[in-house]
Design a protein around this motif. Sequence first.
Motif, PDB file in Angstrom:
ATOM      1  N   LEU A   3       1.002  -1.122   0.158  1.00 39.11           N
ATOM      2  CA  LEU A   3      -0.024  -0.104   0.207  1.00 39.11           C
ATOM      3  C   LEU A   3       1.013   1.390   0.030  1.00 39.11           C
ATOM      4  O   LEU A   3       2.074   1.171   0.412  1.00 39.11           O
ATOM      5  CB  LEU A   3      -1.038   0.030   1.279  1.00 39.11           C
ATOM      6  N   GLN A  21      -6.913  -0.467   7.521  1.00 42.94           N
ATOM      7  CA  GLN A  21      -8.124  -0.016   6.435  1.00 42.94           C
ATOM      8  C   GLN A  21      -7.479   1.074   5.283  1.00 42.94           C
ATOM      9  O   GLN A  21      -6.357   1.423   5.542  1.00 42.94           O
ATOM     10  CB  GLN A  21      -9.256   0.996   6.969  1.00 42.94           C
ATOM     11  N   TYR A  22      -7.839   0.831   4.088  1.00 41.82           N
ATOM     12  CA  TYR A  22      -7.379   1.414   2.926  1.00 41.82           C
ATOM     13  C   TYR A  22      -8.454   1.865   1.873  1.00 41.82           C
ATOM     14  O   TYR A  22      -9.556   1.278   1.712  1.00 41.82           O
ATOM     15  CB  TYR A  22      -6.314   0.587   2.430  1.00 41.82           C
ATOM     16  N   ILE A  24      -9.036   2.325  -2.478  1.00 44.07           N
ATOM     17  CA  ILE A  24      -8.571   1.817  -3.699  1.00 44.07           C
ATOM     18  C   ILE A  24      -8.920   2.728  -5.054  1.00 44.07           C
ATOM     19  O   ILE A  24      -9.982   3.304  -4.612  1.00 44.07           O
ATOM     20  CB  ILE A  24      -8.948   0.358  -3.874  1.00 44.07           C
ATOM     21  N   THR A  66      -7.788  10.000  -0.210  1.00 47.21           N
ATOM     22  CA  THR A  66      -7.413   9.024   0.656  1.00 47.21           C
ATOM     23  C   THR A  66      -7.485   9.827   2.447  1.00 47.21           C
ATOM     24  O   THR A  66      -8.173   9.411   3.225  1.00 47.21           O
ATOM     25  CB  THR A  66      -6.161   8.328   0.837  1.00 47.21           C
ATOM     26  N   PHE A  74      -3.590   3.709   0.647  1.00 46.16           N
ATOM     27  CA  PHE A  74      -4.396   3.589  -0.576  1.00 46.16           C
ATOM     28  C   PHE A  74      -3.629   2.553  -1.386  1.00 46.16           C
ATOM     29  O   PHE A  74      -2.206   2.409  -1.320  1.00 46.16           O
ATOM     30  CB  PHE A  74      -4.923   4.996  -1.280  1.00 46.16           C
ATOM     31  N   TRP A  75      -4.001   1.928  -2.446  1.00 47.00           N
ATOM     32  CA  TRP A  75      -3.696   1.007  -3.424  1.00 47.00           C
ATOM     33  C   TRP A  75      -4.247   1.336  -4.842  1.00 47.00           C
ATOM     34  O   TRP A  75      -5.422   1.660  -5.062  1.00 47.00           O
ATOM     35  CB  TRP A  75      -3.917  -0.382  -2.978  1.00 47.00           C
ATOM     36  N   TRP A  99      -8.916  -7.486  -2.858  1.00 41.90           N
ATOM     37  CA  TRP A  99      -8.361  -6.176  -2.412  1.00 41.90           C
ATOM     38  C   TRP A  99      -9.456  -5.152  -2.564  1.00 41.90           C
ATOM     39  O   TRP A  99      -9.607  -4.374  -2.039  1.00 41.90           O
ATOM     40  CB  TRP A  99      -7.273  -6.119  -3.283  1.00 41.90           C
ATOM     41  N   TYR A 100     -10.454  -5.256  -3.786  1.00 44.80           N
ATOM     42  CA  TYR A 100     -11.417  -4.285  -4.429  1.00 44.80           C
ATOM     43  C   TYR A 100     -12.550  -4.458  -3.141  1.00 44.80           C
ATOM     44  O   TYR A 100     -12.931  -3.444  -2.550  1.00 44.80           O
ATOM     45  CB  TYR A 100     -11.708  -4.468  -5.566  1.00 44.80           C
ATOM     46  N   SER A 103     -11.733  -3.406   0.490  1.00 41.18           N
ATOM     47  CA  SER A 103     -11.032  -1.835   0.564  1.00 41.18           C
ATOM     48  C   SER A 103     -12.418  -1.101   1.397  1.00 41.18           C
ATOM     49  O   SER A 103     -13.573  -1.567   1.206  1.00 41.18           O
ATOM     50  CB  SER A 103     -11.021  -1.352  -0.738  1.00 41.18           C
ATOM     51  N   CYS A 106     -13.741   3.033  -2.276  1.00 41.53           N
ATOM     52  CA  CYS A 106     -13.306   2.661  -3.671  1.00 41.53           C
ATOM     53  C   CYS A 106     -13.476   4.005  -4.593  1.00 41.53           C
ATOM     54  O   CYS A 106     -14.366   4.601  -4.546  1.00 41.53           O
ATOM     55  CB  CYS A 106     -13.970   1.447  -4.384  1.00 41.53           C
TER      56      CYS A 106
END
Length: 134
Positions: A3, A21-22, A24, A66, A74-75, A99-100, A103, A106
Amino acid sequence: MRLLHSETLEFHEFYDSSIPQYAILSHTWGDGEMSYQDMCQLQKVEAYRKRKGRGHAKIKNTAKLTRLYGYDYFWVDRCATDKNSSAELQEAINPMYRWYYESSRCFVFLEDVDAGPEGYIEEQLEACRWIGRG
C-alpha cells in the motif's frame, strides 16, 4: 499487500490480518501512468516529487482523497505491482478482486468523462472506457 501511504507516498507492506483500512483506485490506464519503478524513484529523489503529468496527478489526487476520507493508505494497481516480475504480477492478479472487495473506500477515476451541463455526464457514461471494460 503493498500500500501507499497517503502523506509520504511511500510503500508499506502488509500481510493478512495486519492490513489496515485502505482506499483503492479503480481506473483505466492512459498515457503517463506511474509504474512501480516510477513510485520507487519518487520515494528516493526529492526532485522527482515535482514530476508533472496525468499519471502523477492521479496518484496525488488519490492520496488527497484518501486523507480526506480519513485513511492513511491506498492501493493503485499500476504502481503498487512490479510488472517486471512475472511472479509478483501473478501474485497480485489472483487476490485483486478480494482487495477491491475488502477496501474501505473505492475511488473511480473516469478519465474520459468531463463535468458539464445537467444530463451531459449521463451521455458520456455510455461511452466511458471504465464502464465498457467490465
